[in-house]
Design a protein around this motif. Structure first.
Motif, PDB file in Angstrom:
ATOM      1  N   ALA A  39       0.853  -1.190   0.000  1.00  0.00           N
ATOM      2  CA  ALA A  39       0.000   0.000   0.000  1.00  0.00           C
ATOM      3  C   ALA A  39       0.892   1.244   0.000  1.00  0.00           C
ATOM      4  CB  ALA A  39      -0.917   0.006   1.210  1.00  0.00           C
ATOM      5  N   PRO A  40       0.448   2.334  -0.628  1.00  0.00           N
ATOM      6  CA  PRO A  40       1.292   3.527  -0.722  1.00  0.00           C
ATOM      7  C   PRO A  40       1.547   4.222   0.607  1.00  0.00           C
ATOM      8  CG  PRO A  40      -0.449   3.557  -2.378  1.00  0.00           C
ATOM      9  CD  PRO A  40      -0.777   2.459  -1.419  1.00  0.00           C
ATOM     10  N   ALA A  41       0.581   4.173   1.538  1.00  0.00           N
ATOM     11  CA  ALA A  41       0.722   4.928   2.779  1.00  0.00           C
ATOM     12  C   ALA A  41      -0.159   4.305   3.863  1.00  0.00           C
ATOM     13  CB  ALA A  41       0.322   6.388   2.553  1.00  0.00           C
ATOM     14  N   VAL A  42      -0.043   4.866   5.065  1.00  0.00           N
ATOM     15  CA  VAL A  42      -0.802   4.338   6.206  1.00  0.00           C
ATOM     16  C   VAL A  42      -2.296   4.406   5.937  1.00  0.00           C
ATOM     17  CG1 VAL A  42      -1.287   4.625   8.662  1.00  0.00           C
ATOM     18  CG2 VAL A  42       1.033   4.991   7.803  1.00  0.00           C
ATOM     19  N   ASP A  43      -2.776   5.511   5.351  1.00  0.00           N
ATOM     20  CA  ASP A  43      -4.204   5.637   5.047  1.00  0.00           C
ATOM     21  C   ASP A  43      -4.693   4.477   4.194  1.00  0.00           C
ATOM     22  OD1 ASP A  43      -4.517   7.952   6.460  1.00  0.00           O
ATOM     23  OD2 ASP A  43      -4.281   9.282   4.725  1.00  0.00           O
ATOM     24  N   ASP A  44      -3.862   4.084   3.255  1.00  0.00           N
ATOM     25  CA  ASP A  44      -4.253   3.004   2.347  1.00  0.00           C
ATOM     26  C   ASP A  44      -4.266   1.654   3.063  1.00  0.00           C
ATOM     27  OD1 ASP A  44      -4.194   4.551  -0.363  1.00  0.00           O
ATOM     28  OD2 ASP A  44      -2.321   5.061   0.633  1.00  0.00           O
ATOM     29  N   VAL A  45      -3.351   1.467   4.020  1.00  0.00           N
ATOM     30  CA  VAL A  45      -3.364   0.235   4.815  1.00  0.00           C
ATOM     31  C   VAL A  45      -4.673   0.145   5.585  1.00  0.00           C
ATOM     32  CG1 VAL A  45      -2.287  -0.983   6.747  1.00  0.00           C
ATOM     33  CG2 VAL A  45      -0.853   0.103   5.010  1.00  0.00           C
ATOM     34  N   LEU A  46      -5.059   1.230   6.248  1.00  0.00           N
ATOM     35  CA  LEU A  46      -6.285   1.233   7.036  1.00  0.00           C
ATOM     36  C   LEU A  46      -7.517   1.060   6.146  1.00  0.00           C
ATOM     37  CD1 LEU A  46      -5.483   4.105   9.570  1.00  0.00           C
ATOM     38  CD2 LEU A  46      -5.182   1.652   9.868  1.00  0.00           C
ATOM     39  N   ALA A  47      -7.431   1.572   4.926  1.00  0.00           N
ATOM     40  CA  ALA A  47      -8.575   1.459   4.003  1.00  0.00           C
ATOM     41  C   ALA A  47      -8.818   0.017   3.569  1.00  0.00           C
ATOM     42  CB  ALA A  47      -8.341   2.335   2.777  1.00  0.00           C
ATOM     43  N   HIS A  48      -7.850  -0.847   3.766  1.00  0.00           N
ATOM     44  CA  HIS A  48      -8.027  -2.259   3.417  1.00  0.00           C
ATOM     45  C   HIS A  48      -8.850  -3.008   4.475  1.00  0.00           C
ATOM     46  CE1 HIS A  48      -5.004  -1.796   0.232  1.00  0.00           C
ATOM     47  NE2 HIS A  48      -5.354  -3.005  -0.187  1.00  0.00           N
ATOM     48  N   GLY A  49      -9.274  -2.309   5.511  1.00  0.00           N
ATOM     49  CA  GLY A  49     -10.105  -2.952   6.530  1.00  0.00           C
ATOM     50  C   GLY A  49      -9.341  -3.947   7.392  1.00  0.00           C
ATOM     51  N   VAL A  50      -8.127  -3.578   7.758  1.00  0.00           N
ATOM     52  CA  VAL A  50      -7.313  -4.498   8.565  1.00  0.00           C
ATOM     53  C   VAL A  50      -7.899  -4.635   9.972  1.00  0.00           C
ATOM     54  CG1 VAL A  50      -5.206  -4.087   7.246  1.00  0.00           C
ATOM     55  CG2 VAL A  50      -5.722  -2.638   9.227  1.00  0.00           C
ATOM     56  N   ASP A  51      -7.615  -5.771  10.599  1.00  0.00           N
ATOM     57  CA  ASP A  51      -8.101  -6.057  11.950  1.00  0.00           C
ATOM     58  C   ASP A  51      -7.092  -5.698  13.024  1.00  0.00           C
ATOM     59  OD1 ASP A  51     -10.554  -7.438  11.046  1.00  0.00           O
ATOM     60  OD2 ASP A  51      -9.129  -8.900  10.242  1.00  0.00           O
ATOM     61  N   ALA A  52      -5.836  -5.473  12.627  1.00  0.00           N
ATOM     62  CA  ALA A  52      -4.780  -5.150  13.590  1.00  0.00           C
ATOM     63  C   ALA A  52      -3.630  -4.511  12.840  1.00  0.00           C
ATOM     64  CB  ALA A  52      -4.308  -6.406  14.315  1.00  0.00           C
ATOM     65  N   LEU A  53      -2.766  -3.807  13.586  1.00  0.00           N
ATOM     66  CA  LEU A  53      -1.652  -3.096  12.980  1.00  0.00           C
ATOM     67  C   LEU A  53      -0.354  -3.500  13.662  1.00  0.00           C
ATOM     68  CD1 LEU A  53      -1.416  -0.913  10.742  1.00  0.00           C
ATOM     69  CD2 LEU A  53      -1.245   0.788  12.573  1.00  0.00           C
ATOM     70  N   VAL A  54       0.658  -3.813  12.853  1.00  0.00           N
ATOM     71  CA  VAL A  54       2.006  -4.106  13.343  1.00  0.00           C
ATOM     72  C   VAL A  54       2.901  -2.943  12.942  1.00  0.00           C
ATOM     73  CG1 VAL A  54       4.000  -5.640  13.123  1.00  0.00           C
ATOM     74  CG2 VAL A  54       1.695  -6.599  13.299  1.00  0.00           C
ATOM     75  N   ILE A  55       3.580  -2.331  13.927  1.00  0.00           N
ATOM     76  CA  ILE A  55       4.364  -1.116  13.698  1.00  0.00           C
ATOM     77  C   ILE A  55       5.845  -1.438  13.830  1.00  0.00           C
ATOM     78  CG2 ILE A  55       4.814   1.229  14.514  1.00  0.00           C
ATOM     79  CD1 ILE A  55       1.892   1.122  15.693  1.00  0.00           C
ATOM     80  N   THR A  56       6.560  -1.381  12.700  1.00  0.00           N
ATOM     81  CA  THR A  56       7.994  -1.657  12.685  1.00  0.00           C
ATOM     82  C   THR A  56       8.727  -0.560  11.912  1.00  0.00           C
ATOM     83  OG1 THR A  56       7.674  -3.093  10.753  1.00  0.00           O
ATOM     84  CG2 THR A  56       7.707  -4.145  12.895  1.00  0.00           C
ATOM     85  N   SER A  57       8.181   0.619  11.954  1.00  0.00           N
ATOM     86  CA  SER A  57       8.728   1.767  11.226  1.00  0.00           C
ATOM     87  C   SER A  57       9.786   2.466  12.066  1.00  0.00           C
ATOM     88  CB  SER A  57       7.587   2.726  10.886  1.00  0.00           C
ATOM     89  OG  SER A  57       6.848   3.037  12.059  1.00  0.00           O
ATOM     90  N   ALA A  58      10.265   3.614  11.586  1.00  0.00           N
ATOM     91  CA  ALA A  58      11.265   4.385  12.325  1.00  0.00           C
ATOM     92  C   ALA A  58      10.724   4.769  13.700  1.00  0.00           C
ATOM     93  CB  ALA A  58      11.631   5.635  11.531  1.00  0.00           C
ATOM     94  N   THR A  59      11.614   4.790  14.677  1.00  0.00           N
ATOM     95  CA  THR A  59      11.214   5.048  16.063  1.00  0.00           C
ATOM     96  C   THR A  59      10.403   6.331  16.199  1.00  0.00           C
ATOM     97  OG1 THR A  59      13.086   3.830  16.964  1.00  0.00           O
ATOM     98  CG2 THR A  59      12.108   5.516  18.373  1.00  0.00           C
ATOM     99  N   SER A  60      10.786   7.375  15.473  1.00  0.00           N
ATOM    100  CA  SER A  60      10.110   8.667  15.614  1.00  0.00           C
ATOM    101  C   SER A  60       8.634   8.612  15.237  1.00  0.00           C
ATOM    102  CB  SER A  60      10.817   9.716  14.749  1.00  0.00           C
ATOM    103  OG  SER A  60      10.811   9.321  13.382  1.00  0.00           O
ATOM    104  N   SER A  61       8.241   7.565  14.487  1.00  0.00           N
ATOM    105  CA  SER A  61       6.842   7.455  14.056  1.00  0.00           C
ATOM    106  C   SER A  61       5.998   6.582  14.976  1.00  0.00           C
ATOM    107  CB  SER A  61       6.787   6.882  12.631  1.00  0.00           C
ATOM    108  OG  SER A  61       7.219   5.526  12.613  1.00  0.00           O
ATOM    109  N   HIS A  62       6.606   5.881  15.931  1.00  0.00           N
ATOM    110  CA  HIS A  62       5.875   4.892  16.718  1.00  0.00           C
ATOM    111  C   HIS A  62       4.689   5.481  17.470  1.00  0.00           C
ATOM    112  CE1 HIS A  62       9.349   1.710  16.976  1.00  0.00           C
ATOM    113  NE2 HIS A  62       8.998   1.992  15.740  1.00  0.00           N
ATOM    114  N   ALA A  63       4.941   6.528  18.241  1.00  0.00           N
ATOM    115  CA  ALA A  63       3.883   7.074  19.098  1.00  0.00           C
ATOM    116  C   ALA A  63       2.682   7.531  18.271  1.00  0.00           C
ATOM    117  CB  ALA A  63       4.425   8.222  19.942  1.00  0.00           C
ATOM    118  N   GLY A  64       2.939   8.212  17.156  1.00  0.00           N
ATOM    119  CA  GLY A  64       1.846   8.677  16.319  1.00  0.00           C
ATOM    120  C   GLY A  64       1.053   7.532  15.716  1.00  0.00           C
ATOM    121  N   LEU A  65       1.733   6.478  15.298  1.00  0.00           N
ATOM    122  CA  LEU A  65       1.038   5.334  14.716  1.00  0.00           C
ATOM    123  C   LEU A  65       0.262   4.548  15.772  1.00  0.00           C
ATOM    124  CD1 LEU A  65       3.760   4.107  12.210  1.00  0.00           C
ATOM    125  CD2 LEU A  65       1.520   5.087  11.635  1.00  0.00           C
ATOM    126  N   ILE A  66       0.799   4.461  16.987  1.00  0.00           N
ATOM    127  CA  ILE A  66       0.063   3.814  18.076  1.00  0.00           C
ATOM    128  C   ILE A  66      -1.239   4.565  18.341  1.00  0.00           C
ATOM    129  CG2 ILE A  66       0.087   3.401  20.569  1.00  0.00           C
ATOM    130  CD1 ILE A  66       3.117   2.799  20.257  1.00  0.00           C
TER     131      ILE A  66
END
Length: 341
Positions: free
Chosen positions: A50-77
């Motif tokens: 998927a191109p971006a986080v919005d597109d991942v969520l648009a796929h109707g996922v049931d859960a999210l695994v966050i393994t991105s850069a540390t600076s992005s963790h809190a925002g993605l959580i």
């Protein structure tokens, strides 16, 4: 179930492979700041890029695994929480306590689940050590020694973003020390050395560190780490009690050579890195996350556990800078949280 994964670097690519093989995962959607890298991982694992986080969520996922850069963790959580999604996140939640607390508040307000990636809790050796301690087989525990040694430094560009050796590396030792012993750390006295490559000094970091930790029952522990262990990847824990003494991580791949005439031979195939050493543990923690998401298992490592380990890392950084012992309640007072968090 459908899982979204954000971040397809080394650990993200590994996790994508594990999730793609999991029998309960019907679909995997991956995204990365580098779309080409996400596409490559998707091609290897059968996932959808998927191109971006919005597109991942648009796929109707049931859960999210966050393994991105540390600076992005809190925002993605926080974003996962607002979307009502359980999340698995590699440590740390954030590089400071205020950021960590803000992310935890978002999870608590949403009533969602957050599992942190402290994989050593799922390693067979550490689990056996915990069982031995809690069953009383060692008697009164008096000394614990924790060791983490990387075979080579990370890229120079990573160091300023890592949070430093205590937050990035030794935080694993702080977490597993608490988990294995069942005790809290109350005081630290830490120091570090930067005699290795100049990039550590330029980043305000150290390449080698040591900490003396006092537990709440008086047990003494040491935790040491280095980025420059040419023999190989070495992660161990030794626990000594009045009845017995045991070691985690001591085997035929431990990069340690005895100088005794009748000692064991040196490792013929020493561990080259963390993925090889802890591959089964990484798989087990993701299986646990799937089960948590499905309501089959209580969360084995929630966000508050990461907060407790980060408090210790923060105390060690202060101790190193100020060259004095630091009690954990000093850190709690500084950010307005209680020692029971």
């Amino acid at each position: 179930m459908r899982i979204g994964l954000i971040g397809t670097g080394r650990i993200g690519g590994f996790h994508a492979g594990v999730l793609s093989r999991h029998p309960e995962v019907e679909a995997l959607v991956v995204a990365d700041a580098d779309p080409g890298r996400a596409a490559q991982v998707a091609a290897l694992t059968g996932a959808t890029a998927a191109p971006a986080v919005d597109d991942v969520l648009a796929h109707g996922v049931d859960a999210l695994v966050i393994t991105s850069a540390t600076s992005s963790h809190a925002g993605l959580i926080a974003r996962a929480a607002r979307a009502g999604l359980p999340a698995f996140c590699e440590k740390p939640i954030a590089l400071d306590l205020p950021g960590t607390l803000a992310a935890l508040r978002a999870v608590e307000e949403a009533g969602t689940q957050l599992q942190l990636g402290f994989m050593r809790r799922f390693d067979a050796g550490y689990r056996a050590a915990r069982d031995a301690v809690h069953a009383g087989r060692l008697g009164r525990l008096h000394t614990v020694r924790a060791i983490t040694s990387d075979p080579a430094p990370p890229p120079a560009a990573y160091l300023p973003l890592s949070g430093g050796l205590y937050r990035d590396c030794l935080v694993h030792d702080f977490d597993i020390l608490r988990w294995v012993t069942g005790r809290e750390i109350t005081e630290v006295y830490a120091t570090g050395a930067d005699g290795g490559p100049a990039m550590f000094r330029e980043a305000g970091d150290v390449d080698t560190a040591a900490a003396l930790l006092t537990l709440d029952d008086g047990t003494l522990a040491t935790a040491t780490a280095t980025r420059c262990n040419g023999a190989g990847y070495d992660v161990r824990m030794e626990l000594a009690g009045e009845r017995d003494q045991i070691a985690v991580g001591l085997g035929d791949r431990t990069p340690l050579t005895s100088t005794e005439p009748l000692g064991p031979p040196p490792a013929g195939n020493p561990w080259p890195g963390f993925l090889e050493r802890f591959a089964p543990a990484y798989e087990a923690e993701l299986d646990a996350f799937v089960r948590v998401t499905r309501g089959e298992l209580a969360n084995p490592c929630d966000g508050r556990e990461a907060l407790r380990a980060l408090r210790v890392a923060e105390a060690c950084e202060r101790s190193r800078r100020e060259r004095r012992p630091v009690r954990l309640d000093e850190i709690d007072d500084a950010v307005g949280v209680g020692a029971g968090v």
